[in-house]
Motif scaffolding. Structure first.
Motif, PDB file in Angstrom:
ATOM      1  N   ASN A   1       0.817  -1.229   0.000  1.00  0.00           N
ATOM      2  CA  ASN A   1       0.000   0.000   0.000  1.00  0.00           C
ATOM      3  C   ASN A   1       0.842   1.267   0.000  1.00  0.00           C
TER       4      ASN A   1
ATOM      5  N   ILE B   1      -2.956   8.698  -2.198  1.00  0.00           N
ATOM      6  CA  ILE B   1      -4.347   8.656  -2.651  1.00  0.00           C
ATOM      7  C   ILE B   1      -4.703  10.062  -3.107  1.00  0.00           C
TER       8      ILE B   1
ATOM      9  N   PRO C   1      -7.887  12.288  -0.835  1.00  0.00           N
ATOM     10  CA  PRO C   1      -8.234  11.421   0.305  1.00  0.00           C
ATOM     11  C   PRO C   1      -9.224  12.118   1.229  1.00  0.00           C
TER      12      PRO C   1
ATOM     13  N   TYR D   1      -2.434   8.710   3.920  1.00  0.00           N
ATOM     14  CA  TYR D   1      -3.689   9.088   3.264  1.00  0.00           C
ATOM     15  C   TYR D   1      -4.722   7.999   3.520  1.00  0.00           C
TER      16      TYR D   1
ATOM     17  N   ARG E   1      -9.013   6.848   2.787  1.00  0.00           N
ATOM     18  CA  ARG E   1     -10.376   7.045   2.313  1.00  0.00           C
ATOM     19  C   ARG E   1     -11.264   6.261   3.286  1.00  0.00           C
TER      20      ARG E   1
ATOM     21  N   GLU F   1      -9.515   2.643   2.048  1.00  0.00           N
ATOM     22  CA  GLU F   1      -8.216   2.600   1.379  1.00  0.00           C
ATOM     23  C   GLU F   1      -7.218   3.344   2.245  1.00  0.00           C
TER      24      GLU F   1
ATOM     25  N   LYS G   1      -2.948   4.533   2.186  1.00  0.00           N
ATOM     26  CA  LYS G   1      -1.630   4.543   1.539  1.00  0.00           C
ATOM     27  C   LYS G   1      -0.718   5.479   2.319  1.00  0.00           C
TER      28      LYS G   1
END
Ligand code: FES
Length: 129
Positions: free
Chosen positions: A20, A24, A27, A45, A47, A55, A57
């Protein structure tokens, strides 16, 4: 073979191929966290949707322990309810690495955890239920 050697291999594997890793775009939350003892950084970041980490990252510029810990954390929290993530303890994070670390190295291992918890708290304060 001792447990330390096994777990060192896990850290090395995540450091060589961090999961990962990256950014993003747009975000829900992002943060830059610095380890004050060495100046290394992590940009993270997320989501968030339906109360879950959809998500995650990060871009980590740090030692193998900080990068591996971020990689393992990202795998562990993706898809999880944010309330469960808030319930994770520092001991959980350190336990994932399987090594007994000194205080300075613990800061490396907890950099990504601190960043994630701050982001979730910021998200909750901006999106009260
Ligand atoms: Fe800087 Fe580990 S030495 S994060």
């Amino acid at each position: 073979m001792t447990d330390d050697i096994v777990y060192s291999a896990i850290i090395d594997e995540h450091y060589q191929e961090p999961r990962n890793f990256g950014k993003i775009e747009n975000p829900d939350e992002h943060i830059m966290e610095t380890n004050p003892t060495c100046g290394d950084t992590i940009a993270m970041y997320v989501r968030i949707g339906e109360g879950r980490i959809k998500e995650i990252k990060y871009v980590a510029k740090g030692c193998s322990i900080s990068v591996a810990s971020a990689s393992i954390l990202s795998e562990n929290v993706e898809g999880k309810p944010i309330e469960n993530v808030l319930g994770m303890t520092k001991e959980d994070i350190l336990g994932n690495l399987g090594l007994k670390l000194g205080p300075a190295r613990e800061k490396c291992a907890l950099l990504s955890y601190d960043a994630l918890i701050k982001m979730i708290k910021d998200f909750k304060s901006r999106n009260p239920q």
